[in-house]
Design a protein around this motif. Structure first.
Motif, mmCIF file in Angstrom:
data_model
loop_
_atom_site.group_PDB
_atom_site.id
_atom_site.type_symbol
_atom_site.label_atom_id
_atom_site.label_comp_id
_atom_site.label_asym_id
_atom_site.label_seq_id
_atom_site.Cartn_x
_atom_site.Cartn_y
_atom_site.Cartn_z
ATOM 1 N N GLY A 1 -63.977 -103.514 93.889
ATOM 2 C CA GLY A 1 -63.227 -104.013 92.731
ATOM 3 C C GLY A 1 -63.018 -102.962 91.667
ATOM 4 N N THR A 2 -62.704 -101.733 92.101
ATOM 5 C CA THR A 2 -62.592 -100.591 91.197
ATOM 6 C C THR A 2 -61.281 -99.859 91.417
ATOM 7 O OG1 THR A 2 -63.736 -99.240 92.851
ATOM 8 C CG2 THR A 2 -65.091 -100.238 91.132
ATOM 9 N N PHE A 3 -60.754 -99.227 90.360
ATOM 10 C CA PHE A 3 -59.606 -98.344 90.569
ATOM 11 C C PHE A 3 -59.543 -97.264 89.496
ATOM 12 C CE2 PHE A 3 -57.188 -101.593 87.981
ATOM 13 C CZ PHE A 3 -56.661 -100.751 86.999
ATOM 14 N N LEU A 4 -58.838 -96.208 89.852
ATOM 15 C CA LEU A 4 -58.510 -95.116 88.941
ATOM 16 C C LEU A 4 -57.126 -94.611 89.317
ATOM 17 C CD1 LEU A 4 -58.990 -92.697 86.969
ATOM 18 C CD2 LEU A 4 -60.190 -91.563 88.839
ATOM 19 N N TRP A 5 -56.185 -94.682 88.368
ATOM 20 C CA TRP A 5 -54.869 -94.075 88.627
ATOM 21 C C TRP A 5 -54.510 -93.103 87.511
ATOM 22 C CZ3 TRP A 5 -51.805 -94.962 84.519
ATOM 23 C CH2 TRP A 5 -51.738 -96.229 83.915
ATOM 24 N N VAL A 6 -53.693 -92.130 87.877
ATOM 25 C CA VAL A 6 -53.110 -91.182 86.930
ATOM 26 C C VAL A 6 -51.598 -91.244 87.110
ATOM 27 C CG1 VAL A 6 -52.912 -88.771 86.225
ATOM 28 C CG2 VAL A 6 -55.108 -89.643 87.072
ATOM 29 N N ASP A 7 -50.874 -91.500 86.033
ATOM 30 C CA ASP A 7 -49.411 -91.531 86.081
ATOM 31 C C ASP A 7 -48.891 -90.355 85.257
ATOM 32 O OD1 ASP A 7 -46.689 -91.997 85.921
ATOM 33 O OD2 ASP A 7 -46.906 -94.185 85.781
ATOM 34 N N PRO A 8 -48.485 -89.265 85.917
ATOM 35 C CA PRO A 8 -48.028 -88.091 85.163
ATOM 36 C C PRO A 8 -46.814 -88.377 84.282
ATOM 37 C CG PRO A 8 -48.454 -87.528 87.468
ATOM 38 C CD PRO A 8 -48.495 -89.022 87.362
#
Length: 273
Positions: free
Chosen positions: A229-236
């Motif tokens: 139940g985890t996330f990490l996103w990067v949106d440049p």
């Protein structure tokens, strides 16, 4: 950020989240930032970062043999070695299919440990965690899925992913572009994707549908989610990253909640909320 308050309504016992700008500043946070959560597959970007550092240091090379016959470090990082999901069994030739593989990341960890003569959890600590000050993060087991961390620590990692200090910028740029483009495969929890684009340890958003990020997420968005139940996103394109950690296993609740949070965060960052 008001958008982060949405996690109050998630059907989870505990949740924490943060948004990190490209300059490393925290745009907003919510929940117990020092609470330690199992990361599940959000471990993989951390392990991949250690692998990229090993490559820069010359301990290993991207195109040296690793894993099953014909496979390389590049194949293992990009889930194209042909190894099965959770066992050391070859299901396809290297570079022919995108088979998401915990076994591949475990083979990668073993390969780096042999090359450096340092157990992979220790290498990760020395190469990534200690330099970034991620004192609450550890890897007690598999480099594919056994990491434990906090939002506070992952804020530091999210800043590094947007303005690298440990890696050369061109190395990170290569890792967050599509590797072996055009390959099809299954994105766990979201079914068959054509193509199922991936970088070197980072999943690439591109035009995937359905997806765990938002409808407003740019195609260049990269990151990872975990079955815990985890996330990490990067949106440049948004010049921002978002972290969310919970202690409820991924399922229909996350498929519904995560894109809504992402779209709300992006709207607030853009001033359109």
């Amino acid at each position: 950020m008001q958008s982060l308050r949405m996690i109050e309504n998630w059907p989870v016992p505990t949740a924490a989240a943060a948004v990190v700008r490209a300059d490393g500043s925290v745009a907003g946070s919510y929940g117990p930032l020092e609470h330690r959560f199992p990361l599940a597959s959000v471990t993989k970007p951390l392990a991949a970062y250690a692998a990229l550092l090993a490559i820069e240091e010359g301990a290993v090379e991207l195109d040296e043999p690793a894993g099953p016959e014909g496979s390389t470090v590049r194949h293992l990082l990009a889930h194209t070695s042909g190894l099965a999901f959770d066992e050391q069994r070859t299901m396809a030739g290297p570079g022919t299919r995108r088979i998401y593989s915990n076994a591949g990341f475990e083979a990668l960890g073993d390969h780096i440990a042999k090359a450096t003569d340092i157990p992979f959890p220790q290498y990760l600590h020395e190469a990534v965690l200690a330099p970034l000050g991620m004192t609450a993060t550890e890897l007690p087991g598999s480099p594919a899925k056994d990491g434990v961390s906090t939002v506070a620590d992952l804020i530091r990692f999210a800043a590094e992913l947007q303005a690298p200090r440990l890696l050369a910028p061109q190395t990170l740029a290569e890792a967050t572009r599509v590797v072996f483009p055009g390959l099809t495969g299954v994105l766990p929890g979201y079914g068959h994707q054509k193509p199922n684009d991936w970088g070197l340890g980072f999943e690439i958003r591109d035009g995937k549908s359905p997806h765990w990020t938002g409808a407003a997420s740019s195609p260049r968005t990269f990151g990872h989610f975990g079955q815990s139940g985890t996330f990490l996103w990067v949106d440049p394109d948004a010049s921002a990253a978002c972290i969310a950690l919970t202690d409820r296993a991924f399922g229909p609740w996350a498929i519904e909640a995560w894109p809504k949070l992402t779209d709300a965060v992006l709207a607030e960052l853009a001033g359109t909320a």
